[in-house]
Design a protein around this motif. Structure first.
Motif, PDB file in Angstrom:
ATOM      1  N   THR A  88      15.626 -17.805  22.193  1.00 63.32           N
ATOM      2  CA  THR A  88      15.009 -17.724  20.869  1.00 63.32           C
ATOM      3  C   THR A  88      15.968 -16.979  19.944  1.00 63.32           C
ATOM      4  O   THR A  88      16.550 -15.959  20.344  1.00 63.32           O
ATOM      5  CB  THR A  88      13.666 -16.976  20.918  1.00 63.32           C
ATOM      6  N   GLU A  89      16.145 -17.496  18.715  1.00 61.57           N
ATOM      7  CA  GLU A  89      17.027 -16.843  17.750  1.00 61.57           C
ATOM      8  C   GLU A  89      16.243 -16.390  16.523  1.00 61.57           C
ATOM      9  O   GLU A  89      15.352 -17.096  16.043  1.00 61.57           O
ATOM     10  CB  GLU A  89      18.165 -17.773  17.324  1.00 61.57           C
ATOM     11  N   HIS A  90      16.616 -15.224  16.023  1.00 69.41           N
ATOM     12  CA  HIS A  90      16.079 -14.672  14.782  1.00 69.41           C
ATOM     13  C   HIS A  90      17.249 -14.558  13.809  1.00 69.41           C
ATOM     14  O   HIS A  90      18.284 -13.974  14.148  1.00 69.41           O
ATOM     15  CB  HIS A  90      15.470 -13.286  15.019  1.00 69.41           C
ATOM     16  N   VAL A  91      17.105 -15.107  12.600  1.00 69.65           N
ATOM     17  CA  VAL A  91      18.192 -15.123  11.624  1.00 69.65           C
ATOM     18  C   VAL A  91      17.757 -14.379  10.370  1.00 69.65           C
ATOM     19  O   VAL A  91      16.661 -14.623   9.843  1.00 69.65           O
ATOM     20  CB  VAL A  91      18.605 -16.564  11.246  1.00 69.65           C
ATOM     21  N   ARG A  92      18.612 -13.496   9.909  1.00 66.09           N
ATOM     22  CA  ARG A  92      18.341 -12.757   8.675  1.00 66.09           C
ATOM     23  C   ARG A  92      19.656 -12.553   7.926  1.00 66.09           C
ATOM     24  O   ARG A  92      20.728 -12.855   8.460  1.00 66.09           O
ATOM     25  CB  ARG A  92      17.694 -11.400   8.986  1.00 66.09           C
ATOM     26  N   THR A  93      19.583 -12.051   6.727  1.00 69.92           N
ATOM     27  CA  THR A  93      20.790 -11.721   5.968  1.00 69.92           C
ATOM     28  C   THR A  93      20.745 -10.255   5.560  1.00 69.92           C
ATOM     29  O   THR A  93      19.666  -9.677   5.406  1.00 69.92           O
ATOM     30  CB  THR A  93      20.920 -12.590   4.694  1.00 69.92           C
ATOM     31  N   ARG A  94      21.900  -9.684   5.402  1.00 70.12           N
ATOM     32  CA  ARG A  94      22.018  -8.327   4.863  1.00 70.12           C
ATOM     33  C   ARG A  94      23.459  -8.118   4.430  1.00 70.12           C
ATOM     34  O   ARG A  94      24.353  -8.898   4.786  1.00 70.12           O
ATOM     35  CB  ARG A  94      21.589  -7.271   5.880  1.00 70.12           C
ATOM     36  N   MET A  95      23.684  -7.072   3.663  1.00 69.71           N
ATOM     37  CA  MET A  95      25.039  -6.749   3.253  1.00 69.71           C
ATOM     38  C   MET A  95      25.766  -6.048   4.409  1.00 69.71           C
ATOM     39  O   MET A  95      25.145  -5.318   5.188  1.00 69.71           O
ATOM     40  CB  MET A  95      25.032  -5.859   2.012  1.00 69.71           C
ATOM     41  N   PRO A  96      27.075  -6.272   4.552  1.00 65.28           N
ATOM     42  CA  PRO A  96      27.805  -5.703   5.689  1.00 65.28           C
ATOM     43  C   PRO A  96      28.110  -4.225   5.509  1.00 65.28           C
ATOM     44  O   PRO A  96      28.199  -3.724   4.383  1.00 65.28           O
ATOM     45  CB  PRO A  96      29.100  -6.524   5.703  1.00 65.28           C
ATOM     46  N   MET A  97      28.274  -3.539   6.617  1.00 62.65           N
ATOM     47  CA  MET A  97      28.859  -2.204   6.597  1.00 62.65           C
ATOM     48  C   MET A  97      30.357  -2.347   6.325  1.00 62.65           C
ATOM     49  O   MET A  97      30.935  -3.419   6.566  1.00 62.65           O
ATOM     50  CB  MET A  97      28.626  -1.505   7.942  1.00 62.65           C
ATOM     51  N   PRO A  98      31.000  -1.303   5.819  1.00 66.05           N
ATOM     52  CA  PRO A  98      32.430  -1.428   5.474  1.00 66.05           C
ATOM     53  C   PRO A  98      33.303  -1.914   6.621  1.00 66.05           C
ATOM     54  O   PRO A  98      34.192  -2.753   6.415  1.00 66.05           O
ATOM     55  CB  PRO A  98      32.805   0.000   5.036  1.00 66.05           C
ATOM     56  N   ASP A  99      33.058  -1.424   7.851  1.00 65.88           N
ATOM     57  CA  ASP A  99      33.894  -1.861   8.971  1.00 65.88           C
ATOM     58  C   ASP A  99      33.642  -3.326   9.318  1.00 65.88           C
ATOM     59  O   ASP A  99      34.559  -4.048   9.732  1.00 65.88           O
ATOM     60  CB  ASP A  99      33.679  -0.970  10.197  1.00 65.88           C
ATOM     61  N   GLN A 100      32.410  -3.802   9.129  1.00 62.68           N
ATOM     62  CA  GLN A 100      32.111  -5.207   9.378  1.00 62.68           C
ATOM     63  C   GLN A 100      32.770  -6.103   8.337  1.00 62.68           C
ATOM     64  O   GLN A 100      33.320  -7.156   8.669  1.00 62.68           O
ATOM     65  CB  GLN A 100      30.595  -5.420   9.379  1.00 62.68           C
ATOM     66  N   ALA A 101      32.724  -5.675   7.068  1.00 64.81           N
ATOM     67  CA  ALA A 101      33.379  -6.449   6.012  1.00 64.81           C
ATOM     68  C   ALA A 101      34.879  -6.551   6.268  1.00 64.81           C
ATOM     69  O   ALA A 101      35.493  -7.609   6.064  1.00 64.81           O
ATOM     70  CB  ALA A 101      33.106  -5.809   4.647  1.00 64.81           C
ATOM     71  N   GLN A 102      35.482  -5.467   6.756  1.00 63.09           N
ATOM     72  CA  GLN A 102      36.912  -5.477   7.043  1.00 63.09           C
ATOM     73  C   GLN A 102      37.225  -6.390   8.222  1.00 63.09           C
ATOM     74  O   GLN A 102      38.162  -7.192   8.164  1.00 63.09           O
ATOM     75  CB  GLN A 102      37.399  -4.055   7.324  1.00 63.09           C
ATOM     76  N   ALA A 103      36.433  -6.297   9.298  1.00 63.28           N
ATOM     77  CA  ALA A 103      36.699  -7.107  10.487  1.00 63.28           C
ATOM     78  C   ALA A 103      36.532  -8.595  10.204  1.00 63.28           C
ATOM     79  O   ALA A 103      37.291  -9.426  10.718  1.00 63.28           O
ATOM     80  CB  ALA A 103      35.776  -6.676  11.629  1.00 63.28           C
ATOM     81  N   LEU A 104      35.545  -8.945   9.358  1.00 56.14           N
ATOM     82  CA  LEU A 104      35.269 -10.346   9.067  1.00 56.14           C
ATOM     83  C   LEU A 104      35.998 -10.845   7.821  1.00 56.14           C
ATOM     84  O   LEU A 104      35.862 -12.006   7.445  1.00 56.14           O
ATOM     85  CB  LEU A 104      33.757 -10.554   8.899  1.00 56.14           C
ATOM     86  N   ARG A 105      36.741  -9.939   7.155  1.00 60.25           N
ATOM     87  CA  ARG A 105      37.518 -10.286   5.954  1.00 60.25           C
ATOM     88  C   ARG A 105      36.625 -10.843   4.858  1.00 60.25           C
ATOM     89  O   ARG A 105      36.915 -11.864   4.248  1.00 60.25           O
ATOM     90  CB  ARG A 105      38.644 -11.267   6.307  1.00 60.25           C
ATOM     91  N   LEU A 106      35.526 -10.129   4.605  1.00 61.57           N
ATOM     92  CA  LEU A 106      34.561 -10.576   3.613  1.00 61.57           C
ATOM     93  C   LEU A 106      34.925 -10.063   2.229  1.00 61.57           C
ATOM     94  O   LEU A 106      35.212  -8.872   2.063  1.00 61.57           O
ATOM     95  CB  LEU A 106      33.157 -10.075   3.967  1.00 61.57           C
ATOM     96  N   PRO A 107      34.912 -10.921   1.205  1.00 60.51           N
ATOM     97  CA  PRO A 107      35.091 -10.445  -0.170  1.00 60.51           C
ATOM     98  C   PRO A 107      33.905  -9.585  -0.591  1.00 60.51           C
ATOM     99  O   PRO A 107      32.831  -9.611   0.031  1.00 60.51           O
ATOM    100  CB  PRO A 107      35.155 -11.745  -1.001  1.00 60.51           C
ATOM    101  N   ASP A 108      34.072  -8.827  -1.681  1.00 62.63           N
ATOM    102  CA  ASP A 108      32.982  -8.014  -2.208  1.00 62.63           C
ATOM    103  C   ASP A 108      31.797  -8.904  -2.558  1.00 62.63           C
ATOM    104  O   ASP A 108      31.949 -10.009  -3.093  1.00 62.63           O
ATOM    105  CB  ASP A 108      33.423  -7.265  -3.471  1.00 62.63           C
TER     106      ASP A 108
END
Length: 258
Positions: free
Chosen positions: A201-221
């Protein structure tokens, strides 16, 4: 047609002259992106052009652009400028979700993507926090084996953060009392060998990343995460393990076969 739309936006902005200049700039660009005056993927007017148009300094223009980046409507690309991002456009990547049993007995992801770990995941002991304990139906604080991995595919163009949790109580009276179980997806075969009939079973949600997650995933602001929690259950619907996926949310959609 584009000139008429831009003129209509400017007329509406005349009613907002009491607002701060940076907010007027943000509203002008936001409405232009939403009505197609500034198409997705195309550069916005330069900071210099916007400063001249609104009679402000470039720092004021940047303040307006920062507001749009926080809402995910623009993307700044180093050395190239600021580009529009439409909230209505289809992502370039669709990933089917699910786990299937391959003919050779392996459990594989439905999307067929071959993920590689940036570093071999190492088992660590963590205590179950309240939210995860609820999904696993175990007491808060129960010890778990936990694996963390930054995973890449397609020569590094695709990235995800993957964490596997296995409660100690699931492993009582098995060989994994004396040795750590493997992380998922190898974990599925290990659980099947213990005579568990698996489903997920999967649960899917959205949220803003933590700084280390944004860096690891190379997410723009301004780009959110897709946060997927996958629970592995046995034939009696007892949770056996939990996985946590953090995926870039800017150019990706998930599809589920129902």
């Amino acid at each position: 047609m584009a000139e008429e739309a831009a003129h209509a936006v400017e007329e509406r902005l005349n009613d907002r002259r009491g607002q701060p200049k940076y907010r007027q700039i943000a509203d002008y660009l936001r409405e232009g992106i939403l009505n197609g005056t500034f198409p997705a993927g195309q550069p916005l007017p330069s900071e210099e052009a916007l400063a001249k148009q609104f009679g402000v300094t470039r720092p004021t223009v940047r303040q307006g652009l920062t507001e749009l980046r926080a809402s995910g409507l623009v993307e700044a690309i180093m050395g190239r400028g600021t580009f529009a991002r439409s909230p209505h456009g289809r992502p370039s990547l669709t990933r089917p979700r699910g786990v299937r049993l391959a003919p050779d007995g392996r459990y594989v992801e439905a999307d067929g993507i071959r993920w590689e770990n940036a570093e071999p995941p190492v088992a660590t002991r963590t205590d179950a926090p309240m939210a995860l304990a609820d999904l696993l139906r175990i007491p808060p604080g129960e010890p778990m084996f936990t694996y963390d991995a930054l995973q890449t595919a397609d020569h590094g163009h695709l990235r995800q953060l993957h964490r596997t949790y296995v409660p100690f109580s699931v492993l009582v009276d098995t060989k994994y009392e004396a040795e750590a179980p493997p992380p998922a997806p190898e974990l599925y075969a290990a659980l099947a060998e213990l005579d568990h009939e698996l489903h997920f079973t999967e649960h899917v949600r959205t949220r803003m990343p933590m700084p280390d997650q944004a860096q690891a995933l190379r997410l723009p602001d301004g780009v959110p995460l897709l946060h997927v929690l996958r629970v592995t259950l046995n034939g009696s619907d007892k949770p056996l393990a939990l996985e946590e996926f953090h995926l870039p949310g800017d150019d990706l959609e998930l599809s589920f076969r129902l």
